[in-house]
Design an enzyme around this catalytic site. Structure first.
Site, PDB file in Angstrom:
ATOM      1  N   CYS A   1      -0.272  -5.778  11.115  1.00 32.72           N
ATOM      2  CA  CYS A   1       0.376  -4.991  12.025  1.00 32.72           C
ATOM      3  C   CYS A   1       0.952  -3.764  11.331  1.00 32.72           C
ATOM      4  O   CYS A   1       1.437  -3.025  12.241  1.00 32.72           O
ATOM      5  CB  CYS A   1       1.314  -5.705  13.030  1.00 32.72           C
ATOM      6  SG  CYS A   1       2.361  -6.490  12.067  1.00 32.72           S
TER       7      CYS A   1
ATOM      8  N   ASP B   1       3.719  -4.175   9.495  1.00 31.23           N
ATOM      9  CA  ASP B   1       5.167  -4.154   9.292  1.00 31.23           C
ATOM     10  C   ASP B   1       5.466  -4.339   7.801  1.00 31.23           C
ATOM     11  O   ASP B   1       4.516  -4.661   7.093  1.00 31.23           O
ATOM     12  CB  ASP B   1       5.853  -5.773   9.936  1.00 31.23           C
ATOM     13  CG  ASP B   1       5.770  -5.458  11.450  1.00 31.23           C
ATOM     14  OD1 ASP B   1       5.250  -4.500  12.043  1.00 31.23           O
ATOM     15  OD2 ASP B   1       6.169  -6.536  11.957  1.00 31.23           O
TER      16      ASP B   1
ATOM     17  N   CYS C   1       5.054 -12.785  11.956  1.00 36.32           N
ATOM     18  CA  CYS C   1       6.465 -12.225  11.652  1.00 36.32           C
ATOM     19  C   CYS C   1       7.139 -13.377  10.971  1.00 36.32           C
ATOM     20  O   CYS C   1       7.854 -12.953   9.819  1.00 36.32           O
ATOM     21  CB  CYS C   1       7.325 -11.792  12.795  1.00 36.32           C
ATOM     22  SG  CYS C   1       6.091 -10.662  13.811  1.00 36.32           S
TER      23      CYS C   1
ATOM     24  N   CYS D   1       8.286  -5.030  14.584  1.00 35.35           N
ATOM     25  CA  CYS D   1       8.627  -5.373  15.812  1.00 35.35           C
ATOM     26  C   CYS D   1       9.893  -6.179  15.846  1.00 35.35           C
ATOM     27  O   CYS D   1      10.432  -6.591  14.905  1.00 35.35           O
ATOM     28  CB  CYS D   1       7.438  -5.886  16.253  1.00 35.35           C
ATOM     29  SG  CYS D   1       7.088  -7.495  15.570  1.00 35.35           S
TER      30      CYS D   1
END
Lengths: 182, 128
Positions: free
Chosen positions: B37, B39, B106, B63
């Site tokens: 993603c 990040d 995450c 996020c």
């Protein structure tokens, strides 16, 4: 009025985007040709052309229209186009556990994010445009490298570069959002 | 997708955002990224003479779940030995924050950031 039967539309709905757009499955595609093919497809399968047909066919045409849209978005973006090509070649990238990247690259990412934050909080449009330009250059070089590897058929080497492209893609989105906030 | 109350809490009031001196011999810096993603996460730990983590800071561009995961682990890390810190698993983070399956990566990022920070610190100590 175009003569189209149910099986034909159904088969179009399940073709991959390169076939749907009648393009060679290669990375280096001409954006103008892609755009023209997109307009033609949308014209050809516009739901207005199918007013006097069955309800089932109408619904399928609406789905096909959406399929054409997402095909255009996928083929237009270098990252999603590269991922699709790899997938068609039987390579599925599972990137979720792949968090180790060169520290110089991650540092650069941090610095770019920080610079965007600064530009955003000081409402400095000029600075933001500058960062966007820098990013475009980096992305351009990366895409050229990816293109070269695709031409050489070096599909496994491409993985590392695609990982980086994801980060640039993300930064692009962040910049666009920042412009909206200035 | 709805965030859990715990994620929102950490997202709105992140704990321990900031930086420690990366040149300090007692500070370990871990930097990781999520290619799924885009990040990026930086986690730093500072140990005292007894080898106990006395401070932890983070900076995450990502996020809400990525920010919450890093914020949470900085809280957990303080007071732990390096061995204890090494034991923190992404599943514990995901469970505590009630992360949905699509956000598990995450918590993986946060676990890997801890391991990277510890490795950096050990590398420094070894060289000293």
């Amino acid at each position: 009025m175009i003569e189209l039967d149910l099986p034909k539309i159904k088969s179009l709905l399940s073709t991959n985007y390169f076939v749907l757009f009648k393009l060679d499955a290669i990375f280096d595609i001409d954006q103008n040709i892609l755009y023209n093919k997109y307009l033609n497809l949308q014209k050809q399968f516009h739901p207005d052309n199918f007013i006097n047909t069955t309800k089932e066919l109408k619904l399928l045409v609406i789905s096909l229209s959406a399929h054409i849209n997402s095909g255009y978005t996928t083929l237009k973006n270098p990252l999603s186009r590269a991922l699709l090509l790899l997938e068609l070649n039987g390579i599925k990238l599972n990137l979720s556990r792949d968090t180790a990247l060169p520290s110089s690259f991650l540092l650069e990412q941090m610095e770019l994010h920080e610079a965007i934050d600064d530009a955003k909080s000081t409402k400095n449009v000029f600075l933001l445009e500058n960062i966007q330009l820098q990013l475009k250059e980096k992305e351009f070089l990366l895409i050229n490298k990816i293109n070269k590897l695709f031409n050489q058929g070096d599909l496994l080497e491409i993985k590392e570069l695609i990982k980086k492209l994801t980060f640039y893609d993300r930064l692009n989105d962040t910049i666009l959002l920042a412009f909206e906030h200035i | 997708m709805a965030y859990s109350q715990k994620v929102i809490d950490h997202y709105e009031e992140p704990r321990n955002v900031g930086a420690l001196d990366k040149n300090d011999p007692n500070v370990g810096t871990g930097m990781v990224g999520a290619p799924a993603c885009g990040d990026v996460m930086k986690l730093q730990i500072k140990v005292n003479e007894g080898g106990i983590i006395e401070d932890a800071k983070f900076k995450t561009y990502g996020c809400g779940s990525a920010i919450a995961s890093s914020s949470l682990v900085t809280e957990w890390l303080k007071g732990k030995s390096l061995d204890e810190a090494q034991q923190i698993k992404n599943s514990q983070i995901a469970e505590e924050l009630e992360l949905p399956p699509v956000k598990i990566h995450c918590s993986v990022l946060a676990e890997d950031a801890i391991k990277a920070a510890i490795a950096d610190l050990k590398h420094k100590k070894h060289q000293a």
